[in-house]
Scaffold this motif. Sequence first.
Motif, PDB file in Angstrom:
ATOM      1  N   ALA A 207      29.244  28.647  56.590  1.00  0.00           N
ATOM      2  CA  ALA A 207      29.642  29.999  56.582  1.00  0.00           C
ATOM      3  C   ALA A 207      28.406  30.790  56.957  1.00  0.00           C
ATOM      4  CB  ALA A 207      29.886  30.213  54.986  1.00  0.00           C
ATOM      5  N   LEU A 208      27.470  30.771  57.118  1.00  0.00           N
ATOM      6  CA  LEU A 208      26.681  32.039  57.772  1.00  0.00           C
ATOM      7  C   LEU A 208      26.735  31.919  59.287  1.00  0.00           C
ATOM      8  CD1 LEU A 208      23.437  31.078  55.424  1.00  0.00           C
ATOM      9  CD2 LEU A 208      24.817  33.378  55.547  1.00  0.00           C
ATOM     10  N   ALA A 209      26.876  30.815  59.736  1.00  0.00           N
ATOM     11  CA  ALA A 209      26.941  30.655  61.067  1.00  0.00           C
ATOM     12  C   ALA A 209      28.349  30.678  61.502  1.00  0.00           C
ATOM     13  CB  ALA A 209      26.362  29.218  61.669  1.00  0.00           C
ATOM     14  N   ARG A 210      29.406  30.567  60.780  1.00  0.00           N
ATOM     15  CA  ARG A 210      30.742  30.354  61.339  1.00  0.00           C
ATOM     16  C   ARG A 210      31.648  31.223  60.589  1.00  0.00           C
ATOM     17  NH1 ARG A 210      32.657  24.408  62.198  1.00  0.00           N
ATOM     18  NH2 ARG A 210      34.526  25.269  62.925  1.00  0.00           N
ATOM     19  N   PRO A 211      31.860  32.420  61.087  1.00  0.00           N
ATOM     20  CA  PRO A 211      33.010  33.361  60.326  1.00  0.00           C
ATOM     21  C   PRO A 211      34.066  32.644  59.659  1.00  0.00           C
ATOM     22  CG  PRO A 211      32.362  34.102  62.565  1.00  0.00           C
ATOM     23  CD  PRO A 211      31.626  32.858  62.468  1.00  0.00           C
ATOM     24  N   GLU A 212      34.757  31.985  60.518  1.00  0.00           N
ATOM     25  CA  GLU A 212      36.071  31.049  60.086  1.00  0.00           C
ATOM     26  C   GLU A 212      35.725  30.233  58.814  1.00  0.00           C
ATOM     27  OE1 GLU A 212      34.358  30.400  62.871  1.00  0.00           O
ATOM     28  OE2 GLU A 212      34.699  28.430  63.334  1.00  0.00           O
ATOM     29  N   CYS A 213      34.469  29.901  58.735  1.00  0.00           N
ATOM     30  CA  CYS A 213      34.204  29.083  57.275  1.00  0.00           C
ATOM     31  C   CYS A 213      33.881  30.177  55.965  1.00  0.00           C
ATOM     32  CB  CYS A 213      32.710  28.166  57.574  1.00  0.00           C
ATOM     33  SG  CYS A 213      33.382  26.893  58.374  1.00  0.00           S
ATOM     34  N   ALA A 214      33.142  31.287  56.549  1.00  0.00           N
ATOM     35  CA  ALA A 214      33.287  32.271  55.364  1.00  0.00           C
ATOM     36  C   ALA A 214      34.345  32.906  55.132  1.00  0.00           C
ATOM     37  CB  ALA A 214      32.420  33.305  56.144  1.00  0.00           C
ATOM     38  N   ALA A 215      35.344  33.004  56.041  1.00  0.00           N
ATOM     39  CA  ALA A 215      36.715  33.424  55.666  1.00  0.00           C
ATOM     40  C   ALA A 215      37.444  32.335  54.739  1.00  0.00           C
ATOM     41  CB  ALA A 215      37.412  33.438  56.984  1.00  0.00           C
ATOM     42  N   VAL A 216      37.130  31.314  54.792  1.00  0.00           N
ATOM     43  CA  VAL A 216      37.819  30.212  54.147  1.00  0.00           C
ATOM     44  C   VAL A 216      37.266  30.246  52.616  1.00  0.00           C
ATOM     45  CG1 VAL A 216      38.225  27.733  53.471  1.00  0.00           C
ATOM     46  CG2 VAL A 216      38.559  28.528  55.883  1.00  0.00           C
ATOM     47  N   VAL A 217      36.077  30.566  52.610  1.00  0.00           N
ATOM     48  CA  VAL A 217      35.406  30.723  51.181  1.00  0.00           C
ATOM     49  C   VAL A 217      36.048  32.091  50.584  1.00  0.00           C
ATOM     50  CG1 VAL A 217      33.193  31.510  49.981  1.00  0.00           C
ATOM     51  CG2 VAL A 217      33.170  29.729  52.079  1.00  0.00           C
ATOM     52  N   ARG A 218      36.133  32.916  51.363  1.00  0.00           N
ATOM     53  CA  ARG A 218      36.643  34.125  50.782  1.00  0.00           C
ATOM     54  C   ARG A 218      38.170  34.028  50.400  1.00  0.00           C
ATOM     55  NH1 ARG A 218      36.332  40.258  52.414  1.00  0.00           N
ATOM     56  NH2 ARG A 218      34.308  39.693  51.687  1.00  0.00           N
ATOM     57  N   VAL A 219      38.797  33.474  51.155  1.00  0.00           N
ATOM     58  CA  VAL A 219      40.456  33.048  50.799  1.00  0.00           C
ATOM     59  C   VAL A 219      40.655  32.416  49.466  1.00  0.00           C
ATOM     60  CG1 VAL A 219      42.493  32.083  51.758  1.00  0.00           C
ATOM     61  CG2 VAL A 219      41.286  33.673  53.210  1.00  0.00           C
ATOM     62  N   ILE A 220      39.842  31.157  49.412  1.00  0.00           N
ATOM     63  CA  ILE A 220      39.999  30.608  48.285  1.00  0.00           C
ATOM     64  C   ILE A 220      39.444  31.243  46.983  1.00  0.00           C
ATOM     65  CG2 ILE A 220      39.136  28.359  46.929  1.00  0.00           C
ATOM     66  CD1 ILE A 220      38.721  27.208  49.970  1.00  0.00           C
ATOM     67  N   ALA A 221      38.268  32.177  47.193  1.00  0.00           N
ATOM     68  CA  ALA A 221      37.893  32.867  46.013  1.00  0.00           C
ATOM     69  C   ALA A 221      39.035  33.760  45.711  1.00  0.00           C
ATOM     70  CB  ALA A 221      36.478  33.484  46.433  1.00  0.00           C
ATOM     71  N   ASP A 222      39.712  34.557  46.581  1.00  0.00           N
ATOM     72  CA  ASP A 222      40.488  35.487  46.260  1.00  0.00           C
ATOM     73  C   ASP A 222      41.746  34.802  45.523  1.00  0.00           C
ATOM     74  OD1 ASP A 222      39.375  37.610  47.464  1.00  0.00           O
ATOM     75  OD2 ASP A 222      40.550  37.718  49.481  1.00  0.00           O
ATOM     76  N   LEU A 223      42.100  33.766  46.197  1.00  0.00           N
ATOM     77  CA  LEU A 223      43.269  32.984  45.428  1.00  0.00           C
ATOM     78  C   LEU A 223      42.982  32.749  44.055  1.00  0.00           C
ATOM     79  CD1 LEU A 223      45.661  31.403  46.765  1.00  0.00           C
ATOM     80  CD2 LEU A 223      44.465  29.559  47.004  1.00  0.00           C
ATOM     81  N   GLY A 224      41.625  32.223  43.972  1.00  0.00           N
ATOM     82  CA  GLY A 224      41.237  31.952  42.464  1.00  0.00           C
ATOM     83  C   GLY A 224      41.339  32.975  41.452  1.00  0.00           C
ATOM     84  N   GLN A 225      40.809  34.312  42.061  1.00  0.00           N
ATOM     85  CA  GLN A 225      40.884  35.331  41.357  1.00  0.00           C
ATOM     86  C   GLN A 225      42.323  35.936  40.805  1.00  0.00           C
ATOM     87  OE1 GLN A 225      38.983  38.536  43.338  1.00  0.00           O
ATOM     88  NE2 GLN A 225      37.676  39.051  41.463  1.00  0.00           N
ATOM     89  N   ARG A 226      43.358  35.692  42.019  1.00  0.00           N
ATOM     90  CA  ARG A 226      44.707  36.269  41.751  1.00  0.00           C
ATOM     91  C   ARG A 226      45.235  35.123  40.686  1.00  0.00           C
ATOM     92  NH1 ARG A 226      47.053  39.263  45.373  1.00  0.00           N
ATOM     93  NH2 ARG A 226      45.756  40.243  46.945  1.00  0.00           N
ATOM     94  N   LEU A 227      44.973  33.647  40.960  1.00  0.00           N
ATOM     95  CA  LEU A 227      45.684  32.781  39.959  1.00  0.00           C
ATOM     96  C   LEU A 227      44.850  32.691  38.491  1.00  0.00           C
ATOM     97  CD1 LEU A 227      46.159  29.927  42.502  1.00  0.00           C
ATOM     98  CD2 LEU A 227      47.827  31.412  41.760  1.00  0.00           C
ATOM     99  N   GLY A 228      43.873  33.371  38.427  1.00  0.00           N
ATOM    100  CA  GLY A 228      42.921  33.291  37.278  1.00  0.00           C
ATOM    101  C   GLY A 228      42.409  31.839  37.070  1.00  0.00           C
ATOM    102  N   VAL A 229      41.830  31.357  38.272  1.00  0.00           N
ATOM    103  CA  VAL A 229      41.045  30.125  38.274  1.00  0.00           C
ATOM    104  C   VAL A 229      39.753  30.370  38.461  1.00  0.00           C
ATOM    105  CG1 VAL A 229      41.220  27.616  39.177  1.00  0.00           C
ATOM    106  CG2 VAL A 229      43.452  28.966  38.802  1.00  0.00           C
ATOM    107  N   ARG A 230      38.584  29.624  37.848  1.00  0.00           N
ATOM    108  CA  ARG A 230      37.215  30.058  38.434  1.00  0.00           C
ATOM    109  C   ARG A 230      37.238  29.191  39.599  1.00  0.00           C
ATOM    110  NH1 ARG A 230      34.454  32.512  34.724  1.00  0.00           N
ATOM    111  NH2 ARG A 230      32.476  31.857  35.345  1.00  0.00           N
ATOM    112  N   THR A 231      36.343  29.728  40.731  1.00  0.00           N
ATOM    113  CA  THR A 231      36.130  29.311  41.846  1.00  0.00           C
ATOM    114  C   THR A 231      34.498  28.911  41.890  1.00  0.00           C
ATOM    115  OG1 THR A 231      35.940  31.419  42.740  1.00  0.00           O
ATOM    116  CG2 THR A 231      37.829  29.934  43.280  1.00  0.00           C
ATOM    117  N   VAL A 232      34.088  27.563  42.125  1.00  0.00           N
ATOM    118  CA  VAL A 232      32.831  27.088  42.205  1.00  0.00           C
ATOM    119  C   VAL A 232      32.566  26.933  43.822  1.00  0.00           C
ATOM    120  CG1 VAL A 232      31.176  25.454  41.398  1.00  0.00           C
ATOM    121  CG2 VAL A 232      33.260  25.950  40.201  1.00  0.00           C
ATOM    122  N   ALA A 233      31.306  27.508  44.349  1.00  0.00           N
ATOM    123  CA  ALA A 233      30.958  27.125  45.683  1.00  0.00           C
ATOM    124  C   ALA A 233      29.917  25.749  45.467  1.00  0.00           C
ATOM    125  CB  ALA A 233      30.325  28.372  46.164  1.00  0.00           C
ATOM    126  N   GLU A 234      30.280  24.723  46.028  1.00  0.00           N
ATOM    127  CA  GLU A 234      29.566  23.479  46.128  1.00  0.00           C
ATOM    128  C   GLU A 234      28.583  23.681  47.409  1.00  0.00           C
ATOM    129  OE1 GLU A 234      32.853  20.571  46.309  1.00  0.00           O
ATOM    130  OE2 GLU A 234      31.718  19.554  44.901  1.00  0.00           O
TER     131      GLU A 234
END
Length: 281
Positions: A207-234
């Motif tokens: 994620a630090l080197a590739r903005p598209e990976c950071a974007a995936v992290v953000r999209v999944i985190a947003d999705l989790g928030q909207r769905l009321g599902v906790r998101t864990v970064a591994e």
Amino acid sequence: AAKDDGKGIARQFSRHLEFRAQERTRLEESLYAALQARQHLFVFYQPIVDLYSGCVTAREALVRWHHPERGWISPAEFVSVAEQCGLIDPLGEFVLDRACRSAMQWEDGAHVAVNISAIQLGRETLVPAVAAALAASGLPAERLDIEVTETALLGDEQGGIQDLLALRRMGVGISLDDFGTGYSSLAHLRAFPFDKIKIDGSFVRDALARPECAAVVRVIADLGQRLGVRTVAEGVETEDQLALVRREGCVEVQGYLHGRPMPAADDIERVSRLDPELVVR
Ligand code: C2E
Ligand code: MG
Ligand code: MG
Ligand code: MG
């Protein structure tokens, strides 16, 4: 001469195949023996930490095998061997059993997260095995989380979902593991109301080197928030990665930064005799 070469190659290749088959059979036999004897198999635990409270919410149970000759073999290798040779049920039951018993010793009341193979899901054995492990240990179902990957939801979808629903009715939490890899589909999130989504470590790593990976992290985190599902970064290994996943909206983290997988208290001595480096630190 060309014909001879062909024969030579054929002979060599068939020797290679024979060798590979023997090696594989030996591996299956020693895994069977390890399961029978309950020896050389361990369950390690890695903390999953809430980003806001700093508390350990859960520990993931990760199976470990110390082969008498080969040393540590990665679960990435032997779990698929177990799946293919019919040993995944006993292996899965071993892990469930150990994990529930270990969690009973934890004073912080954290959950224990157990990985379930796609093969285990949708068969008659899984739900009774979970119930038996809970009953034998006395662990409340509410402290057990089951981790499944999206592969588990492909194919025999109905059986799999039925099992997850049955586990959920018992009070067990269900996490979607390695999200973002393989057969990612938003349909899986609609098919079952997961309690947690675990973002695959590969996105965090890059994620630090590739903005598209950071974007995936953000999209999944947003999705989790909207769905009321906790998101864990591994796979969070550094402070910079921690800052990034926090900024992108993940609510829990798991990775070497917060702790490596470690043996249960009861196993520390045995493991440190096998491999002192794993336990000192
Ligand atoms: P997983 O369920 O996604 O587990 C997380 C993997 O990431 C673990 O690898 C863990 O040791 C590793 N990991 C954690 N933090 C970091 C980090 O900061 N950096 C890096 N590079 N890696 C990190 P492990 O233990 O080798 O397990 C690999 C996979 O094997 C697991 O992936 C899971 O799919 C499978 N597995 C492990 N234990 C079991 C089990 O008891 N049953 C089943 N069915 N599968 C298991
Ligand atoms: Mg997992
Ligand atoms: Mg994972
Ligand atoms: Mg993984």
